[in-house]
Scaffold this active site. Sequence first.
Site, PDB file in Angstrom:
ATOM      1  N   HIS A  18       0.840  -1.197   0.000  1.00  0.00           N
ATOM      2  CA  HIS A  18       0.000   0.000   0.000  1.00  0.00           C
ATOM      3  C   HIS A  18       0.874   1.246   0.000  1.00  0.00           C
ATOM      4  O   HIS A  18       2.076   1.193   0.217  1.00  0.00           O
ATOM      5  CB  HIS A  18      -0.988   0.017   1.179  1.00  0.00           C
ATOM      6  CG  HIS A  18      -0.373   0.182   2.526  1.00  0.00           C
ATOM      7  ND1 HIS A  18      -1.113   0.416   3.662  1.00  0.00           N
ATOM      8  CD2 HIS A  18       0.917   0.144   2.955  1.00  0.00           C
ATOM      9  CE1 HIS A  18      -0.324   0.518   4.706  1.00  0.00           C
ATOM     10  NE2 HIS A  18       0.913   0.358   4.317  1.00  0.00           N
ATOM     11  N   CYS A  37       5.575   6.364   4.809  1.00  0.00           N
ATOM     12  CA  CYS A  37       4.506   5.578   4.177  1.00  0.00           C
ATOM     13  C   CYS A  37       3.915   6.289   2.964  1.00  0.00           C
ATOM     14  O   CYS A  37       3.164   5.695   2.205  1.00  0.00           O
ATOM     15  CB  CYS A  37       3.406   5.276   5.183  1.00  0.00           C
ATOM     16  SG  CYS A  37       3.985   4.269   6.546  1.00  0.00           S
ATOM     17  N   HIS A  43       4.926   0.152  -0.278  1.00  0.00           N
ATOM     18  CA  HIS A  43       5.694  -0.847   0.476  1.00  0.00           C
ATOM     19  C   HIS A  43       4.723  -1.913   0.933  1.00  0.00           C
ATOM     20  O   HIS A  43       3.508  -1.714   0.909  1.00  0.00           O
ATOM     21  CB  HIS A  43       6.406  -0.194   1.667  1.00  0.00           C
ATOM     22  CG  HIS A  43       5.431   0.397   2.642  1.00  0.00           C
ATOM     23  ND1 HIS A  43       4.917   1.667   2.480  1.00  0.00           N
ATOM     24  CD2 HIS A  43       4.839  -0.126   3.731  1.00  0.00           C
ATOM     25  CE1 HIS A  43       4.062   1.899   3.449  1.00  0.00           C
ATOM     26  NE2 HIS A  43       3.978   0.838   4.223  1.00  0.00           N
ATOM     27  N   HIS A  45       3.313  -5.333   3.471  1.00  0.00           N
ATOM     28  CA  HIS A  45       3.169  -5.890   4.821  1.00  0.00           C
ATOM     29  C   HIS A  45       2.662  -7.322   4.721  1.00  0.00           C
ATOM     30  O   HIS A  45       1.939  -7.673   3.785  1.00  0.00           O
ATOM     31  CB  HIS A  45       2.127  -5.118   5.636  1.00  0.00           C
ATOM     32  CG  HIS A  45       2.525  -3.722   5.973  1.00  0.00           C
ATOM     33  ND1 HIS A  45       3.439  -3.415   6.957  1.00  0.00           N
ATOM     34  CD2 HIS A  45       2.134  -2.536   5.447  1.00  0.00           C
ATOM     35  CE1 HIS A  45       3.581  -2.100   7.031  1.00  0.00           C
ATOM     36  NE2 HIS A  45       2.797  -1.533   6.121  1.00  0.00           N
ATOM     37  N   ASP A  83      -4.936 -10.664  -1.201  1.00  0.00           N
ATOM     38  CA  ASP A  83      -3.591 -11.229  -1.119  1.00  0.00           C
ATOM     39  C   ASP A  83      -2.776 -10.906  -2.378  1.00  0.00           C
ATOM     40  O   ASP A  83      -3.270 -11.047  -3.498  1.00  0.00           O
ATOM     41  CB  ASP A  83      -3.697 -12.743  -0.944  1.00  0.00           C
ATOM     42  CG  ASP A  83      -2.384 -13.362  -0.512  1.00  0.00           C
ATOM     43  OD1 ASP A  83      -1.594 -12.681   0.181  1.00  0.00           O
ATOM     44  OD2 ASP A  83      -2.157 -14.537  -0.855  1.00  0.00           O
ATOM     45  N   HIS A  84      -1.514 -10.493  -2.173  1.00  0.00           N
ATOM     46  CA  HIS A  84      -0.609 -10.170  -3.277  1.00  0.00           C
ATOM     47  C   HIS A  84      -1.182  -9.099  -4.209  1.00  0.00           C
ATOM     48  O   HIS A  84      -1.138  -9.223  -5.433  1.00  0.00           O
ATOM     49  CB  HIS A  84      -0.205 -11.440  -4.053  1.00  0.00           C
ATOM     50  CG  HIS A  84       0.725 -12.298  -3.252  1.00  0.00           C
ATOM     51  ND1 HIS A  84       0.302 -13.030  -2.156  1.00  0.00           N
ATOM     52  CD2 HIS A  84       2.048 -12.506  -3.356  1.00  0.00           C
ATOM     53  CE1 HIS A  84       1.330 -13.664  -1.641  1.00  0.00           C
ATOM     54  NE2 HIS A  84       2.403 -13.355  -2.338  1.00  0.00           N
ATOM     55  N   GLU A 130      -0.721  -5.181  11.408  1.00  0.00           N
ATOM     56  CA  GLU A 130      -0.013  -4.767  10.198  1.00  0.00           C
ATOM     57  C   GLU A 130       1.478  -5.065  10.301  1.00  0.00           C
ATOM     58  O   GLU A 130       2.119  -5.410   9.303  1.00  0.00           O
ATOM     59  CB  GLU A 130      -0.240  -3.264   9.966  1.00  0.00           C
ATOM     60  CG  GLU A 130       0.231  -2.780   8.606  1.00  0.00           C
ATOM     61  CD  GLU A 130      -0.174  -1.339   8.365  1.00  0.00           C
ATOM     62  OE1 GLU A 130      -0.940  -1.083   7.431  1.00  0.00           O
ATOM     63  OE2 GLU A 130       0.267  -0.450   9.136  1.00  0.00           O
TER      64      GLU A 130
HETATM   65 ZN   LIG Z   1       2.530   0.390   5.558  1.00  0.00          ZN
END
Ligand SMILES: [Zn+2]
Length: 160
Positions: A18, A37, A43, A45, A83-84, A130
């Site tokens: 995100h 961020c 980046h 998680h 996911d992904h 997260e």
């Molecule tokens: Zn983040």
Amino acid sequence: GNGMEAYLTLSTHFSAAHRLARPDLSFEENSEIYGKCARPNGHGHNYHLEVTVKGEIDPRTGMIADLGALQKAIDDYVVEPFDHTFLNKDIAYFEKVVPTAENIAVRIGQLLRSPVRELGAELHKIKLIESPNNSCEIFGADLDAADVARQQPSAVLAGV
Ligand SMILES: [Zn+2]
């Protein structure tokens, strides 16, 4: 029924990227709010998700709801779509809503509320972890209250 009430938590995980930035703000303004961020290319998680449902223990089965069916609902409505992905670009909802842990948790709650209800339980809590440093919890009852607030006259007129 007269079953004892209980809470059941299912855990799962998904990986996603995100970027935290409001589209209407400049990079500098976003950096001021979101720090690193807000960097332009995002980046990732490994999100850990805990979904807690509430219901009466069925005396016949000893369960609140079918565990396998609950797991499948979480997979179908959240894990498989999220996911992904790069949340900002791949999930339409996050084109306009900044995908903070809070907003992701709210969205997961919105997505799961009806399916959980159809399985005979109530969505009690979403906990989205997260990173080792932060996690967010939202409660199903607060989603209901937010719905009521949205259904005030202006929203009703808009046909929402
Ligand atoms: Zn983040």
